[in-house]
Design a protein around this motif. Structure first.
Motif, mmCIF file in Angstrom:
data_model
loop_
_atom_site.group_PDB
_atom_site.id
_atom_site.type_symbol
_atom_site.label_atom_id
_atom_site.label_comp_id
_atom_site.label_asym_id
_atom_site.label_seq_id
_atom_site.Cartn_x
_atom_site.Cartn_y
_atom_site.Cartn_z
ATOM 1 N N LYS A 118 38.237 31.647 3.494
ATOM 2 C CA LYS A 118 39.647 31.652 3.087
ATOM 3 C C LYS A 118 39.764 31.893 1.582
ATOM 4 O O LYS A 118 40.589 32.686 1.131
ATOM 5 C CB LYS A 118 40.289 30.322 3.466
ATOM 6 C CG LYS A 118 41.746 30.211 3.104
ATOM 7 C CD LYS A 118 42.289 28.844 3.494
ATOM 8 C CE LYS A 118 43.688 28.642 2.965
ATOM 9 N NZ LYS A 118 44.175 27.301 3.184
ATOM 10 N N GLY A 119 38.917 31.230 0.795
ATOM 11 C CA GLY A 119 38.924 31.408 -0.649
ATOM 12 C C GLY A 119 38.450 32.786 -1.080
ATOM 13 O O GLY A 119 38.957 33.360 -2.034
ATOM 14 N N ALA B 60 41.236 35.237 -0.419
ATOM 15 C CA ALA B 60 42.407 34.975 -1.250
ATOM 16 C C ALA B 60 42.149 35.388 -2.699
ATOM 17 O O ALA B 60 43.077 35.697 -3.424
ATOM 18 C CB ALA B 60 42.786 33.504 -1.195
ATOM 19 N N GLY B 61 40.888 35.405 -3.095
ATOM 20 C CA GLY B 61 40.539 35.717 -4.483
ATOM 21 C C GLY B 61 40.014 37.127 -4.637
ATOM 22 O O GLY B 61 40.375 38.047 -3.896
ATOM 23 N N THR C 259 32.944 38.165 -5.736
ATOM 24 C CA THR C 259 32.184 37.359 -4.774
ATOM 25 C C THR C 259 31.009 38.158 -4.222
ATOM 26 O O THR C 259 29.886 37.643 -4.131
ATOM 27 C CB THR C 259 33.101 36.907 -3.625
ATOM 28 O OG1 THR C 259 34.203 36.187 -4.173
ATOM 29 C CG2 THR C 259 32.353 36.030 -2.643
ATOM 30 N N PHE D 191 36.807 27.384 4.791
ATOM 31 C CA PHE D 191 37.441 27.334 3.481
ATOM 32 C C PHE D 191 36.801 28.297 2.489
ATOM 33 O O PHE D 191 37.476 28.828 1.603
ATOM 34 C CB PHE D 191 37.471 25.910 2.942
ATOM 35 C CG PHE D 191 38.457 25.042 3.667
ATOM 36 C CD1 PHE D 191 39.805 25.308 3.598
ATOM 37 C CD2 PHE D 191 38.024 23.982 4.454
ATOM 38 C CE1 PHE D 191 40.727 24.528 4.280
ATOM 39 C CE2 PHE D 191 38.934 23.193 5.144
ATOM 40 C CZ PHE D 191 40.294 23.473 5.063
ATOM 41 N N VAL D 192 35.513 28.570 2.621
ATOM 42 C CA VAL D 192 34.873 29.564 1.755
ATOM 43 C C VAL D 192 35.418 30.946 2.073
ATOM 44 O O VAL D 192 35.773 31.715 1.172
ATOM 45 C CB VAL D 192 33.335 29.519 1.898
ATOM 46 C CG1 VAL D 192 32.694 30.771 1.329
ATOM 47 C CG2 VAL D 192 32.776 28.289 1.207
#
Length: 150
Positions: free
Chosen positions: A70-71, A74-75, A80, A67-68
């Motif tokens: 994926k995030g 996506a961002g 990041t 999920f990290v």
């Protein structure tokens, strides 16, 4: 079946298994477990409880990574990477500031700590101090900004 429902079922099964092993360990008592380990025997309930704990840890780490990532993709990847770079910079600064002094208390077994271990412990402490100061400054700045914007 949705992913959310599958995760809930797996989590429930792991919780039930953990509770069963926990009750088994409590029923054995501390003395029986200590005696078994001193004699070199394995206690099945403790061993299986550890396996369940390792499995839960692996699942949690896997989901966090998925999920990290994926995030991240996506961002905004640039922000990041800048945050990760800032954290690495703080780690490098902490490593440079830390000393490898062997002065201090001996370990529990009477041996002295190694210079490398002393350096890494100091690095962890300096990293904590720097991040704590940054968090406090960010909270004060945020509060001040909120007060002045009204």
């Amino acid at each position: 079946m949705g992913l959310h429902k599958l995760i809930k079922i797996i989590g429930l099964l792991l919780c039930v298994a953990s509770i069963i092993f926990f009750v088994m360990i409590l029923n054995m008592g501390d003395r029986a477990i200590e005696d078994s380990f001193l004699m070199g025997e394995e206690v099945a309930s403790v061993t299986w409880a550890l396996y369940v704990a390792y499995l839960i840890l692996a699942i949690v780490v896997l989901f966090v990574l998925v999920f990290v990532l994926k995030g991240v993709f996506a961002g905004n990847v640039k922000k990041t990477l800048m945050s990760i770079g800032g954290f690495l910079l703080i780690g490098i600064i902490s490593y440079v500031l830390a000393s490898n002094s062997l002065d201090g208390l001996p370990l529990n077994d009477g041996k002295m700590i190694t210079a490398s271990a002393s350096k890494w412990v100091g690095t962890g402490l300096y990293t904590f101090y720097i991040l704590a100061v940054l968090a406090i400054v960010a909270m004060v700045f945020s509060g001040f900004k909120k007060l002045t914007s009204r």
